[in-house]
Write a protein that holds these residues in place. Structure first.
Motif, short mmCIF file in Angstrom:
data_model
loop_
_atom_site.label_atom_id
_atom_site.label_comp_id
_atom_site.label_asym_id
_atom_site.label_seq_id
_atom_site.Cartn_x
_atom_site.Cartn_y
_atom_site.Cartn_z
N LEU A 207 -30.17 9.70 14.69
CA LEU A 207 -28.91 9.58 15.44
C LEU A 207 -28.90 8.30 16.26
O LEU A 207 -27.94 7.54 16.25
CB LEU A 207 -28.71 10.80 16.34
CG LEU A 207 -27.35 10.87 17.05
CD1 LEU A 207 -26.93 12.33 17.23
CD2 LEU A 207 -27.35 10.18 18.40
N ALA A 208 -30.00 8.04 16.99
CA ALA A 208 -30.08 6.83 17.81
C ALA A 208 -30.07 5.58 16.95
O ALA A 208 -29.73 4.49 17.43
CB ALA A 208 -31.36 6.87 18.65
N GLY A 209 -30.42 5.71 15.67
CA GLY A 209 -30.38 4.60 14.74
C GLY A 209 -29.06 4.46 14.02
O GLY A 209 -28.96 3.78 13.00
N CYS A 210 -28.01 5.10 14.54
CA CYS A 210 -26.64 4.95 14.01
C CYS A 210 -26.46 5.54 12.62
O CYS A 210 -25.66 5.05 11.83
CB CYS A 210 -26.22 3.49 13.99
SG CYS A 210 -26.31 2.67 15.58
N VAL A 211 -27.21 6.59 12.31
CA VAL A 211 -27.09 7.20 10.99
C VAL A 211 -26.49 8.60 11.08
O VAL A 211 -25.38 8.85 10.60
CB VAL A 211 -28.47 7.25 10.28
CG1 VAL A 211 -28.36 8.02 8.96
CG2 VAL A 211 -28.99 5.85 10.02
N SER A 212 -27.20 9.53 11.71
CA SER A 212 -26.79 10.94 11.63
C SER A 212 -25.61 11.29 12.53
O SER A 212 -25.06 12.37 12.41
CB SER A 212 -27.98 11.85 11.94
OG SER A 212 -28.40 11.72 13.27
N GLY A 213 -25.22 10.38 13.41
CA GLY A 213 -24.06 10.66 14.26
C GLY A 213 -22.74 10.24 13.66
O GLY A 213 -21.68 10.43 14.27
N ALA A 214 -22.76 9.67 12.48
CA ALA A 214 -21.53 9.18 11.84
C ALA A 214 -20.59 10.33 11.50
O ALA A 214 -21.02 11.39 11.05
CB ALA A 214 -21.87 8.39 10.58
N SER A 215 -19.30 10.10 11.71
CA SER A 215 -18.26 11.06 11.33
C SER A 215 -17.67 10.66 9.98
O SER A 215 -17.79 9.51 9.55
CB SER A 215 -17.14 11.07 12.37
OG SER A 215 -17.63 11.42 13.64
N THR A 216 -17.03 11.60 9.31
CA THR A 216 -16.33 11.27 8.07
C THR A 216 -15.05 10.50 8.41
O THR A 216 -14.57 10.50 9.56
CB THR A 216 -15.95 12.53 7.29
OG1 THR A 216 -14.98 13.28 8.04
CG2 THR A 216 -17.17 13.39 7.01
N ILE A 217 -14.48 9.85 7.41
CA ILE A 217 -13.21 9.13 7.61
C ILE A 217 -12.14 10.09 8.09
O ILE A 217 -11.38 9.78 9.02
CB ILE A 217 -12.79 8.43 6.31
CG1 ILE A 217 -13.79 7.33 5.95
CG2 ILE A 217 -11.38 7.85 6.43
CD1 ILE A 217 -13.57 6.71 4.58
N ASP A 218 -12.04 11.26 7.48
CA ASP A 218 -11.03 12.24 7.88
C ASP A 218 -11.22 12.68 9.33
O ASP A 218 -10.24 12.87 10.06
CB ASP A 218 -11.06 13.46 6.96
CG ASP A 218 -10.48 13.16 5.58
OD1 ASP A 218 -9.79 12.14 5.44
OD2 ASP A 218 -10.72 13.95 4.64
N GLU A 219 -12.46 12.85 9.75
CA GLU A 219 -12.72 13.25 11.13
C GLU A 219 -12.28 12.15 12.10
O GLU A 219 -11.67 12.45 13.14
CB GLU A 219 -14.21 13.54 11.32
CG GLU A 219 -14.65 14.86 10.69
CD GLU A 219 -16.16 15.03 10.67
OE1 GLU A 219 -16.62 16.19 10.57
OE2 GLU A 219 -16.89 14.02 10.75
N VAL A 220 -12.56 10.89 11.77
CA VAL A 220 -12.14 9.78 12.63
C VAL A 220 -10.61 9.75 12.73
O VAL A 220 -10.04 9.55 13.82
CB VAL A 220 -12.68 8.44 12.11
CG1 VAL A 220 -12.11 7.28 12.92
CG2 VAL A 220 -14.20 8.42 12.17
N LEU A 221 -9.93 9.94 11.61
CA LEU A 221 -8.46 9.96 11.61
C LEU A 221 -7.94 11.06 12.53
O LEU A 221 -7.00 10.84 13.31
CB LEU A 221 -7.94 10.17 10.19
CG LEU A 221 -8.11 8.99 9.23
CD1 LEU A 221 -7.78 9.43 7.80
CD2 LEU A 221 -7.24 7.82 9.64
N VAL A 222 -8.55 12.23 12.46
CA VAL A 222 -8.11 13.35 13.30
C VAL A 222 -8.37 13.06 14.78
O VAL A 222 -7.51 13.31 15.64
CB VAL A 222 -8.81 14.66 12.87
CG1 VAL A 222 -8.57 15.76 13.90
CG2 VAL A 222 -8.32 15.10 11.50
#
Length: 265
Positions: free
Chosen positions: A206-221
């Motif tokens: 997560l701290a390495g910017c991997v596991s905290g990523a959201s899907t495109i649809d989640e970002v849109l919402v």
């Protein structure tokens, strides 16, 4: 996720970037592992070149401001203008703040907000040493911005929002501080395929910017719920070339990509 869990995530991320801030040789990317760079790793300038920064941009900032962190170049999409007020979410040692300060000029203003005291200290020292009078660095969480309502023309950020355990609150705060008509111009990572369990549950990931990523649809919402319009979330396929090196052997480029995220208040 509970408030206690959120705080645990923030503290882990804060410790990670505290270490980067005080190392003489920073990690080779935002993102990558939690280990410091070694002789086989790229320099910060080499990393930033791959992210889309020009040689001119790399040469104009104070020494030590570029830590090789990020997953894109928000300067390239922000279209900053003279006199604008800009906010950088997760400003680190000030790299994007110092670049933005040149674009908005003496009549403009650039704020950097970061939750890591060591990063803020490093950025403030560089600002004072090199005479940047139109920048200000503030200690704070991007979920609770120390910025007035309706005061910002443009918000930039580079591979930071994915680190937050409460992304909806980040976008709510971004909307709050933007002026009507103000805009987001963000580079961040998005999830394109479900992460393996071992990556998804790993705080270092997560701290390495991997596991905290959201899907495109989640970002849109998230953006729609906050009230934004004219939303664009555009994955960059070529980002796989540098993302594949973030966690050696884990093939993370199969699961995440860098994306341009733009929206208007």
């Amino acid at each position: 996720m509970s408030q206690v869990q959120n705080d645990e995530v923030r503290q882990h991320v804060r410790n990670r970037y505290k270490q980067i801030a005080i190392e003489s040789i920073p990690s080779a990317s935002c993102c990558s592992s939690s280990e410091p760079a070694t002789s086989c790793c790229s320099t910060p300038d080499e990393v930033s070149s791959k992210l889309g920064y020009t040689n001119e941009e790399l040469n104009v900032v104070p020494s030590g401001a570029n830590l090789g962190l990020g997953c894109g170049n928000p300067q390239a999409i922000a279209s900053l203008k003279l006199g604008e007020v800009v906010l950088d979410l997760g400003s680190g040692a000030g790299f994007d703040v110092f670049l933005a300060s040149k674009q908005v000029g003496e009549m403009g203003k650039v704020y950097g907000v970061d939750m890591t005291p060591e990063m803020i200290s490093r950025a403030r020292q560089n600002a004072q040493k090199h005479g940047y009078e139109n920048v200000e660095f503030r200690l704070g969480e991007i979920e609770h911005l120390p910025i007035l309502n309706d005061s910002i023309d443009v918000i930039i950020s580079n591979c930071v929002i994915n680190l937050s355990p409460d992304k909806q609150q980040v976008f709510n705060e971004a909307y709050r501080v933007l002026k009507p008509g103000g805009r987001l111009a963000i580079s961040d990572v998005v999830m394109t395929s479900e992460l393996p369990v071992e990556l998804k549950s790993d705080l270092n990931s997560l701290a390495g910017c991997v596991s905290g990523a959201s899907t495109i649809d989640e970002v849109l919402v998230f953006l729609q719920r906050s009230g934004f319009r004219s939303i664009v979330v555009e994955p960059k396929d070529d980002s796989r070339e540098f993302i594949k090196d973030w966690v050696p052997g884990a093939n993370v480029d199969n699961y995440i990509q860098s994306a341009i995220i733009k929206a208007i208040k």
